[in-house]
Design an enzyme around this catalytic site. Sequence first.
Site, mmCIF file in Angstrom:
data_model
loop_
_atom_site.group_PDB
_atom_site.id
_atom_site.type_symbol
_atom_site.label_atom_id
_atom_site.label_comp_id
_atom_site.label_asym_id
_atom_site.label_seq_id
_atom_site.Cartn_x
_atom_site.Cartn_y
_atom_site.Cartn_z
ATOM 1 N N ARG A 27 0.770 -0.983 -0.160
ATOM 2 C CA ARG A 27 -0.179 0.007 -0.061
ATOM 3 C C ARG A 27 0.853 1.369 0.083
ATOM 4 O O ARG A 27 1.953 1.152 0.222
ATOM 5 C CB ARG A 27 -1.013 0.064 1.250
ATOM 6 C CG ARG A 27 -1.874 -1.296 1.329
ATOM 7 C CD ARG A 27 -2.529 -0.983 2.596
ATOM 8 N NE ARG A 27 -3.660 -2.337 2.748
ATOM 9 C CZ ARG A 27 -3.366 -3.406 3.315
ATOM 10 N NH1 ARG A 27 -2.278 -3.469 4.023
ATOM 11 N NH2 ARG A 27 -4.216 -4.216 3.574
ATOM 12 N N TYR B 158 -8.652 -8.542 -6.226
ATOM 13 C CA TYR B 158 -7.202 -7.964 -7.017
ATOM 14 C C TYR B 158 -6.995 -8.869 -8.280
ATOM 15 O O TYR B 158 -6.098 -8.684 -8.763
ATOM 16 C CB TYR B 158 -6.414 -7.976 -6.280
ATOM 17 C CG TYR B 158 -6.277 -6.788 -5.288
ATOM 18 C CD1 TYR B 158 -5.542 -5.617 -5.350
ATOM 19 C CD2 TYR B 158 -6.991 -6.530 -4.066
ATOM 20 C CE1 TYR B 158 -5.425 -4.437 -4.619
ATOM 21 C CE2 TYR B 158 -7.389 -5.637 -3.212
ATOM 22 C CZ TYR B 158 -6.294 -4.545 -3.217
ATOM 23 O OH TYR B 158 -6.475 -3.367 -2.526
ATOM 24 N N LYS C 222 -2.167 -2.178 7.747
ATOM 25 C CA LYS C 222 -3.488 -1.676 8.560
ATOM 26 C C LYS C 222 -3.444 -2.284 10.019
ATOM 27 O O LYS C 222 -3.182 -3.476 10.255
ATOM 28 C CB LYS C 222 -4.376 -1.950 7.742
ATOM 29 C CG LYS C 222 -4.526 -1.139 6.435
ATOM 30 C CD LYS C 222 -5.926 -1.280 5.861
ATOM 31 C CE LYS C 222 -6.289 -0.473 4.983
ATOM 32 N NZ LYS C 222 -7.528 -0.394 4.105
ATOM 33 N N HIS D 89 -2.359 2.514 -5.964
ATOM 34 C CA HIS D 89 -2.925 1.139 -5.639
ATOM 35 C C HIS D 89 -3.266 0.335 -6.839
ATOM 36 O O HIS D 89 -3.258 -1.075 -6.578
ATOM 37 C CB HIS D 89 -4.466 1.763 -5.259
ATOM 38 C CG HIS D 89 -4.870 0.487 -4.043
ATOM 39 N ND1 HIS D 89 -4.196 0.579 -2.741
ATOM 40 C CD2 HIS D 89 -5.877 -0.215 -4.233
ATOM 41 C CE1 HIS D 89 -4.823 -0.430 -2.263
ATOM 42 N NE2 HIS D 89 -6.054 -0.972 -2.917
ATOM 43 N N ARG E 194 -0.338 -1.918 -6.841
ATOM 44 C CA ARG E 194 -0.583 -3.177 -5.930
ATOM 45 C C ARG E 194 -1.551 -4.303 -6.623
ATOM 46 O O ARG E 194 -1.268 -5.449 -6.414
ATOM 47 C CB ARG E 194 -1.567 -2.888 -4.599
ATOM 48 C CG ARG E 194 -1.867 -3.590 -3.655
ATOM 49 C CD ARG E 194 -2.394 -2.876 -2.362
ATOM 50 N NE ARG E 194 -2.954 -3.484 -1.287
ATOM 51 C CZ ARG E 194 -2.538 -4.207 -0.434
ATOM 52 N NH1 ARG E 194 -1.113 -4.501 -0.460
ATOM 53 N NH2 ARG E 194 -3.236 -4.932 0.678
ATOM 54 N N HIS F 159 -3.985 -8.980 3.691
ATOM 55 C CA HIS F 159 -5.387 -8.888 3.701
ATOM 56 C C HIS F 159 -6.097 -9.847 4.816
ATOM 57 O O HIS F 159 -5.574 -10.760 4.968
ATOM 58 C CB HIS F 159 -6.215 -9.415 2.419
ATOM 59 C CG HIS F 159 -6.272 -8.456 1.300
ATOM 60 N ND1 HIS F 159 -6.234 -8.837 -0.035
ATOM 61 C CD2 HIS F 159 -5.797 -6.997 1.312
ATOM 62 C CE1 HIS F 159 -6.076 -7.672 -0.783
ATOM 63 N NE2 HIS F 159 -5.936 -6.645 -0.104
#
Length: 316
Positions: free
Chosen positions: A162, A298, A188, A263, A266, A289
């Site tokens: 990210r 994705y 995250k 992004h 990614r 994730h």
Amino acid sequence: MPVTPPSRGLSVHDFHQLAEVPPALTWFANIDNPQTRRAYQNDVQEFMAFTGLENPEHFRDVSRAHVLAWRRDLERRALSGASIRRKLAALSSLFEALCEANAVQGNPVDGVKRPKIASSEGKTPAIGDHQAHALLHAADLATLRGLRDRALLATLLYHGLRRAELCALRVADIQERRGVRHLQVHGKGSKIRYVPLHPGAADAIAAYLDLAGHGDDKASALFRPVSNNAQSGKSSITPDGVYKLLAGYAKTLQIDVAGFGPHALRATAATNALDHGADIAKVQEWLGHANIATTRVYDRRQSRPEDSPTFKVVYR
């Protein structure tokens, strides 16, 4: 033996004496990701303006009817389903926190329907392998800026990071684990994952640090701003700086793809890894994730143009 009569139910008045409603800023402070925090704060402020709430205590007066009215207004304004879902998620998250703090009696967002996700494929595009290859070779390697840009783009394209994760990298985050160099990635929710360093990125980073001269400063930012071929301070390049950097190369290379940005690299990395036999569960872990359903968004293998029946049509 006398039976103790049941105590009376907790009245609304008594309940309101149990805890004060904390300021919204207290709740926002517990959201680690700055972009999520900013978006959620704006969403809640928008709801407060719509319903006329002036202070945190008024959250006790919010009912499901208020939430439904707000949702109808969002739909009337023709916001995308994804935006409406996020706004409702922000409000629900706030009320969950208030419930945990024993400050409100319930979450009025519970049961309010949210727009369905229209497609299993996300809106973030993945670029072609030839375009990714062009990006990796677009920088001017005779300059510090060019060496940094090549290393930065290689880090994104070879590891699927990210933008915020890239900007958070420090020199010390290049670590050896079981004889293999890894990137320690701060993801995250303050979650840390270790991603093996791709040889292509490793060489690019080494060349950059050799000229930049801060390879021994372990606590410093890995990717720093560059001004007039000289480093500008010890702070990290900003997420906005990464976006502008990529936009400049996209313009030079004439990569005209709707929604293209950091992004997209990614999504490109994930698609390329899957296309070359990577297990999707491993890709999920690699990308950081929490849910494999997010990883599937994705996965663009089902939409490769070269596999389209279009190219099977032949008229003789």
